[in-house]
Enzyme design. Sequence first.
Site, mmCIF file in Angstrom:
data_model
loop_
_atom_site.group_PDB
_atom_site.id
_atom_site.type_symbol
_atom_site.label_atom_id
_atom_site.label_comp_id
_atom_site.label_asym_id
_atom_site.label_seq_id
_atom_site.Cartn_x
_atom_site.Cartn_y
_atom_site.Cartn_z
ATOM 1 N N PRO A 28 1.398 5.684 -0.473
ATOM 2 C CA PRO A 28 0.705 6.926 -0.125
ATOM 3 C C PRO A 28 0.584 7.891 -1.304
ATOM 4 O O PRO A 28 1.286 7.771 -2.313
ATOM 5 C CB PRO A 28 1.607 7.522 0.948
ATOM 6 N N GLY A 76 4.768 4.457 9.342
ATOM 7 C CA GLY A 76 3.764 5.429 9.760
ATOM 8 C C GLY A 76 4.223 6.868 9.658
ATOM 9 O O GLY A 76 5.252 7.183 9.062
ATOM 10 N N THR A 131 1.429 10.954 -0.938
ATOM 11 C CA THR A 131 2.517 11.914 -0.774
ATOM 12 C C THR A 131 3.798 11.518 -1.494
ATOM 13 O O THR A 131 4.579 12.375 -1.883
ATOM 14 C CB THR A 131 2.828 12.108 0.723
ATOM 15 N N ASN A 132 4.048 10.242 -1.658
ATOM 16 C CA ASN A 132 5.221 9.752 -2.393
ATOM 17 C C ASN A 132 4.795 8.644 -3.353
ATOM 18 O O ASN A 132 5.206 7.498 -3.222
ATOM 19 C CB ASN A 132 6.294 9.230 -1.427
ATOM 20 N N GLU A 180 1.239 19.899 14.496
ATOM 21 C CA GLU A 180 0.702 19.094 13.399
ATOM 22 C C GLU A 180 1.743 18.847 12.315
ATOM 23 O O GLU A 180 2.557 19.727 12.013
ATOM 24 C CB GLU A 180 -0.514 19.787 12.775
ATOM 25 N N GLY A 193 -0.375 6.752 6.761
ATOM 26 C CA GLY A 193 -0.745 7.233 8.091
ATOM 27 C C GLY A 193 -0.988 6.102 9.070
ATOM 28 O O GLY A 193 -0.940 4.919 8.721
ATOM 29 N N ILE A 213 0.869 -1.187 0.000
ATOM 30 C CA ILE A 213 0.000 0.000 0.000
ATOM 31 C C ILE A 213 0.899 1.229 0.000
ATOM 32 O O ILE A 213 1.802 1.357 0.830
ATOM 33 C CB ILE A 213 -0.917 -0.002 1.234
ATOM 34 N N CYS A 255 7.937 12.105 5.162
ATOM 35 C CA CYS A 255 7.714 12.103 6.608
ATOM 36 C C CYS A 255 9.026 12.213 7.367
ATOM 37 O O CYS A 255 9.026 12.324 8.598
ATOM 38 C CB CYS A 255 6.946 10.863 7.039
#
Length: 331
Positions: free
Chosen positions: A4, A105, A6-7, A225, A87, A2, A138
């Site tokens: 993301p 994560g 973002t990348n 955040e 996430g 799986i 991240c």
Amino acid sequence: AITPSTNPSETVICNSIGMIAAGNAVIFAPHPGAKRTSIRAVELINEAIKKAGGPDNLVVTITEPSIENTEKIIANPNIKMVVATGGPGVVKTVMSSGKKAIGAGAGNPPVLVDETADMEKAARDIIAGCSFDNNLPCTAEKEVIAVDSIVNYLIFEMQKNGAYLLKDKELIEKLLSTVLKNNSPDRKYVGKDAKYLLKQIGIEVGDEIKVIIVETDKNHPFAVEELLMPILPIVNVKDALEGIKVAKELEKGLRHTAVIHSKNIDILSKYAREMETTILVKNGPSYAGIGIGGEGHVTFTIAGPTGEGLTSARSFARNRRCVLVGGFSIK
């Protein structure tokens, strides 16, 4: 595997290399928000495999990624291992799948700068790391904790390296309300560059601006955040020991990545022990920790929650012990 939003290409490429090297075929379940990029990455990988004389469909994906389709893939009895980069929700899902799971994560990497640091280099490295891929990784610097005696000098050097210092309180609040919705990053601003973000609050800058810097306290949403945007809060502390406490608090026990700029061996050592992160970068940009200009190989699956750390082909191969008793024993 799986991956993301973002990348969407880097994770597919890095995972494919390690997984194929370990002897696996791979089914990718990309994030729906980045399906076209991920599918194209899989197509390019298969073209490369074919040129190298490999088999067809060694790496595959699905045309319509969704939570439901991903759950079906995970449940398939032919799937022996599940790897998730994303996430906490998706990591929790794979860890409860009943199969061998590797999970990467979220992180909220702090960077501590004390009075012994090479300030010119620290500023240059922090801006380079924070702006890398517009702060999407991240591992990227998400907040700066700076000792009081050098904070102004550090900010001055950051401005020389592409940082825009936002000082007006009303504009800071306007930026905050723009990029955060219900205390979470607004997805339409995630990964956008600093020039675009500043334009949303009426500030026009040139392409030389890479990062927006804002002086805040440790409780400000920008510091707490993980924004995934090139907005970098700077938190002022009285000394390095207080800085370590603040850094640990803001990292939230994720034990993902931390960065420090210091020449004090005692502080470097204490920071490393206190942070307990999978990646610790000393006196360099954050991306040195994933093999770009630093030691080791490049990886975009940092398996902190499940303990593998920076993944490689070894991570995706099952460790076995094969013991023969009696036979072939010559005495």
